[in-house]
Design a protein around this motif. Structure first.
Motif, PDB file in Angstrom:
ATOM      1  N   PHE A  29      20.641  83.461  95.650  1.00 20.07           N
ATOM      2  CA  PHE A  29      20.028  82.607  95.194  1.00 20.07           C
ATOM      3  C   PHE A  29      19.395  82.632  93.720  1.00 20.07           C
ATOM      4  CE2 PHE A  29      19.862  81.919  99.661  1.00 20.07           C
ATOM      5  CZ  PHE A  29      20.286  80.448  99.705  1.00 20.07           C
ATOM      6  N   THR A  30      19.401  81.639  93.007  1.00 21.14           N
ATOM      7  CA  THR A  30      18.650  81.879  91.757  1.00 21.14           C
ATOM      8  C   THR A  30      17.564  80.789  91.608  1.00 21.14           C
ATOM      9  OG1 THR A  30      20.866  82.549  90.608  1.00 21.14           O
ATOM     10  CG2 THR A  30      19.040  81.838  89.054  1.00 21.14           C
ATOM     11  N   ALA A  35      24.724  77.874  92.280  1.00 23.12           N
ATOM     12  CA  ALA A  35      25.573  77.264  91.202  1.00 23.12           C
ATOM     13  C   ALA A  35      26.892  77.282  91.655  1.00 23.12           C
ATOM     14  CB  ALA A  35      25.285  78.343  89.855  1.00 23.12           C
ATOM     15  N   GLU A  36      27.451  78.306  92.590  1.00 21.29           N
ATOM     16  CA  GLU A  36      28.636  78.158  92.894  1.00 21.29           C
ATOM     17  C   GLU A  36      28.983  77.527  94.149  1.00 21.29           C
ATOM     18  OE1 GLU A  36      31.132  79.143  90.482  1.00 21.29           O
ATOM     19  OE2 GLU A  36      29.798  79.623  89.303  1.00 21.29           O
ATOM     20  N   SER A  37      30.191  77.124  94.458  1.00 16.66           N
ATOM     21  CA  SER A  37      30.519  76.562  95.814  1.00 16.66           C
ATOM     22  C   SER A  37      30.552  77.653  96.751  1.00 16.66           C
ATOM     23  CB  SER A  37      31.900  75.878  95.791  1.00 16.66           C
ATOM     24  OG  SER A  37      32.281  75.674  97.021  1.00 16.66           O
ATOM     25  N   LEU A  38      29.951  77.373  98.152  1.00 12.03           N
ATOM     26  CA  LEU A  38      30.025  78.396  99.143  1.00 12.03           C
ATOM     27  C   LEU A  38      31.518  78.603  99.760  1.00 12.03           C
ATOM     28  CD1 LEU A  38      26.782  77.663 100.789  1.00 12.03           C
ATOM     29  CD2 LEU A  38      27.079  79.341  99.529  1.00 12.03           C
ATOM     30  N   LEU A  94      20.691  71.420  95.182  1.00 15.09           N
ATOM     31  CA  LEU A  94      20.969  70.676  96.464  1.00 15.09           C
ATOM     32  C   LEU A  94      21.736  71.807  97.390  1.00 15.09           C
ATOM     33  CD1 LEU A  94      21.759  66.768  95.297  1.00 15.09           C
ATOM     34  CD2 LEU A  94      19.630  67.609  96.743  1.00 15.09           C
ATOM     35  N   ARG A  95      22.614  72.240  96.742  1.00 18.14           N
ATOM     36  CA  ARG A  95      23.407  73.348  97.464  1.00 18.14           C
ATOM     37  C   ARG A  95      22.223  74.507  98.109  1.00 18.14           C
ATOM     38  NH1 ARG A  95      26.713  74.489  93.996  1.00 18.14           N
ATOM     39  NH2 ARG A  95      28.467  73.040  94.770  1.00 18.14           N
ATOM     40  N   VAL A  98      20.088  72.715 100.965  1.00 19.61           N
ATOM     41  CA  VAL A  98      20.585  72.745 102.367  1.00 19.61           C
ATOM     42  C   VAL A  98      21.050  74.170 102.779  1.00 19.61           C
ATOM     43  CG1 VAL A  98      22.682  71.852 103.266  1.00 19.61           C
ATOM     44  CG2 VAL A  98      21.708  70.420 101.689  1.00 19.61           C
ATOM     45  N   ALA A  99      21.397  74.880 102.135  1.00 15.81           N
ATOM     46  CA  ALA A  99      21.798  76.518 102.611  1.00 15.81           C
ATOM     47  C   ALA A  99      20.499  76.843 103.305  1.00 15.81           C
ATOM     48  CB  ALA A  99      22.607  77.386 101.654  1.00 15.81           C
ATOM     49  N   ASN A 100      19.282  77.032 102.631  1.00 15.54           N
ATOM     50  CA  ASN A 100      18.077  77.600 102.826  1.00 15.54           C
ATOM     51  C   ASN A 100      17.184  76.924 101.921  1.00 15.54           C
ATOM     52  OD1 ASN A 100      16.117  79.189 103.605  1.00 15.54           O
ATOM     53  ND2 ASN A 100      17.039  81.001 103.622  1.00 15.54           N
ATOM     54  N   ALA A 101      16.537  76.107 102.465  1.00 11.57           N
ATOM     55  CA  ALA A 101      15.280  75.303 101.517  1.00 11.57           C
ATOM     56  C   ALA A 101      14.280  76.253 101.515  1.00 11.57           C
ATOM     57  CB  ALA A 101      14.958  74.008 102.400  1.00 11.57           C
ATOM     58  N   LYS A 102      13.929  77.095 102.337  1.00  9.84           N
ATOM     59  CA  LYS A 102      12.993  78.057 102.058  1.00  9.84           C
ATOM     60  C   LYS A 102      12.932  79.039 101.031  1.00  9.84           C
ATOM     61  CE  LYS A 102      12.359  77.895 107.129  1.00  9.84           C
ATOM     62  NZ  LYS A 102      13.294  76.850 107.193  1.00  9.84           N
ATOM     63  N   MET A 103      14.143  79.035 100.373  1.00 15.62           N
ATOM     64  CA  MET A 103      14.491  79.873  99.093  1.00 15.62           C
ATOM     65  C   MET A 103      13.841  79.110  97.785  1.00 15.62           C
ATOM     66  SD  MET A 103      15.523  82.617 100.342  1.00 15.62           S
ATOM     67  CE  MET A 103      16.000  83.468  98.669  1.00 15.62           C
ATOM     68  N   MET A 104      13.776  77.786  97.930  1.00 17.55           N
ATOM     69  CA  MET A 104      13.212  76.700  96.945  1.00 17.55           C
ATOM     70  C   MET A 104      11.723  76.182  97.360  1.00 17.55           C
ATOM     71  SD  MET A 104      14.856  73.564  94.911  1.00 17.55           S
ATOM     72  CE  MET A 104      16.443  74.667  94.515  1.00 17.55           C
ATOM     73  N   PHE A 105      11.558  75.938  98.576  1.00 16.75           N
ATOM     74  CA  PHE A 105      10.163  75.523  98.834  1.00 16.75           C
ATOM     75  C   PHE A 105       9.552  76.414  99.860  1.00 16.75           C
ATOM     76  CE2 PHE A 105      13.012  71.574  98.195  1.00 16.75           C
ATOM     77  CZ  PHE A 105      12.479  71.271  96.669  1.00 16.75           C
ATOM     78  N   ASP A 106       8.863  77.381  99.466  1.00 11.12           N
ATOM     79  CA  ASP A 106       8.213  78.373 100.619  1.00 11.12           C
ATOM     80  C   ASP A 106       7.307  77.523 101.549  1.00 11.12           C
ATOM     81  OD1 ASP A 106       7.397  80.673 101.442  1.00 11.12           O
ATOM     82  OD2 ASP A 106       5.607  80.813 100.360  1.00 11.12           O
TER      83      ASP A 106
END
Length: 157
Positions: A29-30, A35-38, A94-95, A98-106
């Motif tokens: 994550f950044t 940025a890239e498709s999973l 958004l990616r 969806v993958a792991n919201a906790k990485m953006m929203f603690d």
């Protein structure tokens, strides 16, 4: 002749773009974004709609509502409305969400849909026992891409 050459160039670029699936443990994550498709492939918005509105797949409707699927019963309201999601967040954001919201929203209550380890006391399905070993992700890499493609269609325009 130019048309044939252009076709080969396009096909070559397309084949090179499909890098392959990224394993959940290898996701980087950044700032919470990816940025890239999973899956190495573009998502299918129609399949994304099916995942978002299905109680047995994404189950997004249990927490999120949207005018785009107002006909699906029993919307939740603990997550933000998804109307305008494609305008509020970039595809990479958004990616990541969806993958792991906790990485953006603690502290987010949203499940990590593309994660296999690092859980705190996960259960073993509905057995009442603790899980042993690595758990499968809730969604596949392609399903994450499909959900992202669908969310990108939910714009304010």
């Amino acid at each position: 002749m130019k048309r044939i050459a252009a076709t080969f160039v396009v096909l070559g670029l397309t084949a090179g773009a499909a890098v392959g699936e990224v394993a959940p443990a290898d996701v980087k994550f950044t700032d919470g974004a990816l940025a890239e498709s999973l899956s190495g492939m573009a998502g299918n918005a129609e399949e994304g709609y099916n995942i978002v509105t299905s109680k047995s797949l994404g189950n997004c409707v249990s927490c999120h509502s949207a005018d785009a699927y107002a006909d699906i019963p029993f919307h939740g309201n603990i997550g933000p409305m998804l109307d305008g999601a494609g305008s509020r967040w970039s595809e990479a954001e958004l990616r990541g969400i969806v993958a792991n919201a906790k990485m953006m929203f603690d502290g987010s209550m949203m499940p990590s849909f593309y994660k296999t380890a690092g859980y705190v006391r996960p259960g073993d399905a509905y057995t009442g026992k603790a899980a042993t070993g690595e758990l499968p992700p809730l969604l596949t890499a392609q399903q994450v891409e499909d959900v992202v493609a669908y969310l990108m269609t939910l714009t304010d325009e």
